[in-house]
Design an enzyme around this catalytic site. Structure first.
Site, short mmCIF file in Angstrom:
data_model
loop_
_atom_site.label_atom_id
_atom_site.label_comp_id
_atom_site.label_asym_id
_atom_site.label_seq_id
_atom_site.Cartn_x
_atom_site.Cartn_y
_atom_site.Cartn_z
N PRO A 116 45.17 74.32 10.33
CG PRO A 116 46.24 72.94 9.13
CD PRO A 116 45.25 73.09 10.08
CE1 TYR A 117 43.77 82.69 8.27
CE2 TYR A 117 46.43 83.36 7.44
CZ TYR A 117 44.87 83.69 7.33
OH TYR A 117 44.15 84.68 7.07
CB ALA A 249 44.91 70.76 7.28
CB ILE A 253 50.17 70.66 10.03
CG1 ILE A 253 48.93 71.44 10.83
CG2 ILE A 253 51.00 72.55 9.20
CD1 ILE A 253 49.26 72.03 11.97
CB ILE A 254 52.56 70.21 5.00
CG1 ILE A 254 51.56 69.62 4.45
CG2 ILE A 254 53.62 70.07 4.04
CD1 ILE A 254 50.48 69.44 3.28
CE1 TYR A 448 39.42 80.36 -10.89
CE2 TYR A 448 38.93 82.65 -11.69
CZ TYR A 448 39.08 82.40 -11.13
OH TYR A 448 39.43 82.82 -9.60
#
Lengths: 532, 532
Positions: A116-117, A249, A253-254, A448
């Protein structure tokens, strides 16, 4: 038009100011200029598709190229320097759950790997097609981007999972609502991607990470549809939302998600403060977090990031005045900048600001209420574009992150810096490293880290440098007891470290969950965890 | 000394005031007095143990009797009226993880079913030994009740999971900290039980449900030890804490848990407000929740609960004055009482109180800052003792709960009431039903319903009445789209309804997780979900 090489759209540019160029040359050396490989050359590298024809699937080479990589530094080296050697065999743009189901059935019948993208913003390799094995189909969710339902009474909104940050907030804003999830990738990241990777927005301290915002969702999985239940809260057994969150994923797929939303705030401000050094700054931020002040964000830069921010601002005169002012106040080279946000009613913000000011002052801090906070909020989604201009100048830039308990944040930062710079010592290649604490909790904070170094004339050398530094930093993080990711996920890059933080039984549970839902292993195989 | 029949210890008594007796007789009729069966008679019902001897296991009949049931109404009928017919075959009191491991190994080698026992406060049948199948061993965790580690820097404390509410808070208070988890069962419920059932404390609005308080834990499982990772937050894959939360012992025994703690609040107050009717009260409470006011609790009683609270207070004169005052203000029989809490610094509490007062006034509400709030907080853990005296008078009392979106709270309450009273119509047995909204979220609230009726002279009849009402209410709740439990868990009583709210694939995932960790099904088999 979205860039194929680099971050964001082609129309937006963030030039590096001249003093910053001088500063970077001084710190990491004169860069080696080199041009990116052309798009035509990249397209020539794409092999013929191995997929059989399907009405939903596009096998146009440029589309395949556009979905080949994300935004990690090795993705950049692949796409800009031409090392890319795996491509999806096709791209589908489903518009409905039925389309997604059809694609899963297609994958099941033909042994195809689905990736999924969302917005393509992964920085840990989620989107990279495997080098061997079955053909890969990229499932681009961008057309499932609608507001499906909004309940003004229940403060909930349901969206297609392919909606990106700006689209989502624009659709809510018309109704007077906000989700408030603002990761730096906001412009090109999607709701489904946020959920699948446990994303964190810059104002998570106020709005919450993606987890508490996620009320329910619909997934299409190889084992059929999965509908998470819809309650304000429930004690009826384990909460399976927390398997979908962070599933990257591997479970399907949501396609839809219902999110907790809020009324747009009455007012919002961003201000700055300075502390004489990082250790004192960390103490102040800990006090803010543990007093649970109703601010909406705290972000404490270390001395190197503070200095780099000054340099990159391009405001040379202003910076000199600021530095003089701070030095009169006793803040020298070790000074650290805090950016904080206030989001709420006027009375709430006034109280939080007063409480914060009290903590800042009792930690030798100095408040700066003009320019800096405003500059930060105005540029927050522009900053990623700087990576493009730095890259063109000849600098590679990567970020990594973790979360640590308060007691380890100071020493942990030193250990991570040491690991990164030590990794490059043999190559005699200097590295600029800076960091900030961006998300705080009563029991610790996230760190970070940005590191910047010169691109080599040989891209394999740039890649080798990155691998050395990333590997050393990841080892240092896990040796400290930190998580391999506070907000980016696991993907490929962090996969070797997952078993360091999850015990053997937990790893086994996770594998068996994936096998229950995806027995044929067609969903983003090879990411997150090895299930073979 | 803890009671075998009824709630709490033998030393504490909560008499029913005379006016309340009159009121109850008027509403549900004159009760039928009957005495509880004697402990000796109960002990005579206990069959010989089927367990082989083990140094950690006690097979004394009284111990076995004490661990036979929890606190649901059918548990009461079993223990007080003598219908109890299953008993654990023994009780163990482990003191270390190694003891727990030894008990699991014993269970594995001899096909024994283990039921962990915390405080014995389950109200959904978690503790009931199955009627057939292998012998049952109750694993009483009460000796694992120590504060193992406290970090003042990270605001975290690690406890043995058998620690109960008073023990836990007493150990924290000495260091100036508080967990803040106060379910009504606080006196006799344990940390491990809270986690295993997703418990919710009365001030969850401020302190959070047990889920966000739970940082990490150690479990002993049939498949070996499980150590949940220890980070402030992580995005590295699914969060398996959320499988342990709500696992109801199906995955093993929680032996230790590290919890987020807070400094004791600077000040705390509880006050009351009244609204002219429930619908307006719900609107006000929704506004409070969606404005995210920094109060620590809101609890809105419906008209019947408001009246019953007045009657049970025993303060006849005060109540008459209050009623007169309220009626001058236009509040009649439909009046609803709100209890709210303020927990924080003086400035925070002052702001939250001002904001709340504004909402109350704009919803025709009236603030009462004396007596009522104070009376509530002082009696909050005493109230369960009232069930003992009511029982002795001849009244059976049960509670049930759910969570619903805001738009369904008003109509949902009517549907649940209708289901309960309708279930008893054929028997011509009146029921007193009242409720409150006790936990609120931006997208809905929980509803806690109490129903009271006369015990029958035949306990089978009392049981049949309970089954009819409980069944009808559970069906009404799931038909509404509510969760079968917001805070009590699933156990046996709610098990038939789990598959209504979790879809088939989610149920399958859950079953496979249990089978991965407990392939021989020795952990509290038959509870939560059927895995055969």
């Amino acid at each position: 038009m979205k860039r194929i090489q680099g971050w964001g759209n082609l129309e937006t540019d963030y030039p590096v100011p001249e003093p910053a160029r001088v500063y970077l040359e001084k710190v990491v050396g004169k860069p080696h200029h080199q041009k990116n490989i052309s798009i035509e050359e990249l397209i020539r590298k794409i092999p013929p598709t191995r997929l059989s024809a399907h009405p939903l699937i596009n096998t146009d080479p440029e589309q395949r190229l556009r979905h080949a990589r994300g935004q990690s530094l090795n993705d950049w080296i692949d796409m800009c320097d031409g090392l890319v050697n795996t491509f999806p065999d096709g791209v589908a743009y489903p518009e409905t759950d039925a389309d997604v189901r059809a694609l899963i059935e297609f994958a099941q019948s033909g042994n195809v790997n689905l990736i999924p993208y969302g917005g393509g913003s992964s920085v840990v390799g989620h989107l990279t097609p495997p080098g061997e094995g079955p053909p890969t189909l990229s499932v681009d969710m961008q057309r499932m981007n609608q507001l499906i339902h909004l309940s003004e009474e229940n403060f909930e909104a349901t969206f297609g999972a392919g909606v990106n940050g700006p689209q989502l907030e624009a659709q809510l804003k018309g109704h007077g609502f906000v989700l408030g999830h603002f990761p730096q990738s906001w412009e090109y990241s999607s709701l489904g991607g946020w959920i699948a990777t446990r994303s964190v927005g810059q104002q998570s301290y106020h709005y919450g990470r993606i987890e508490p915002l996620f009320v329910k969702g619909h997934l299409e999985t190889p084992a059929g549809p999965m509908d998470l239940p819809h309650f304000p809260k429930s004690a009826a057994g384990p909460d399976l939302r927390h398997l979908v969150l962070g599933s990257e994923a591997r479970l399907g797929i949501i396609t839809q998600a219902t999110m907790r939303i809020r009324r747009l705030p009455e007012e919002e401000h961003f201000y700055a403060a300075f502390f004489p050094n990082f250790e004192i700054g960390v103490e102040a931020v800990r006090k803010i977090a543990q007093s649970e002040l109703a601010v909406s964000m705290v972000r404490l830069s270390d001395p190197m990031e503070t200095e780099t921010t000054f340099q990159l601002s391009g405001e040379e005169k202003l910076v000199n005045i600021a530095k003089k002012g701070l030095s009169l106040f006793g803040h020298g080279e070790e000074r650290c900048m805090l950016i904080y946000g206030l989001t709420g009613t006027r009375a709430e913000n006034r109280l939080a600001d007063r409480q914060l000011a009290h903590i800042v002052r009792s930690h030798q801090g100095m408040l700066i209420k003009f320019y800096l906070g405003k500059a930060w909020i105005e540029k927050r989604f522009l900053t990623p574009y700087l990576r493009n201009t730095l890259w063109d100048l000849g600098y590679a830039l990567d970020t990594l992150e973790t979360a640590l308990p308060w007691e380890k944040l100071h020493s942990g930062r030193q250990a991570i810096y040491h690991a990164i710079s030590h990794a490059m010592e043999g190559d005699n290649e200097p590295v600029l490293i800076f960091s900030h604490i961006s998300h705080v909790y009563t029991n610790g904070g996230s760190m970070y880290v940005t590191y910047l170094f010169r691109r080599s004339q040989d891209p394999h050398q740039t890649l080798a440098h990155w691998q050395k530094m990333k590997g050393a930093a990841s080892q240092a993080i896990t040796a400290l007891g930190g998580t391999i990711s506070h907000q980016h996920g696991v993907g490929i890059d962090h996969k070797p470290f997952l078993s360091v933080e999850k015990d053997p039984l937990s790893m086994q549970v996770l594998k068996n969950i994936i096998k229950t839902v995806d027995p044929e292993q067609i969903m983003n195989a090879g990411k997150l965890i090895d299930t073979d």
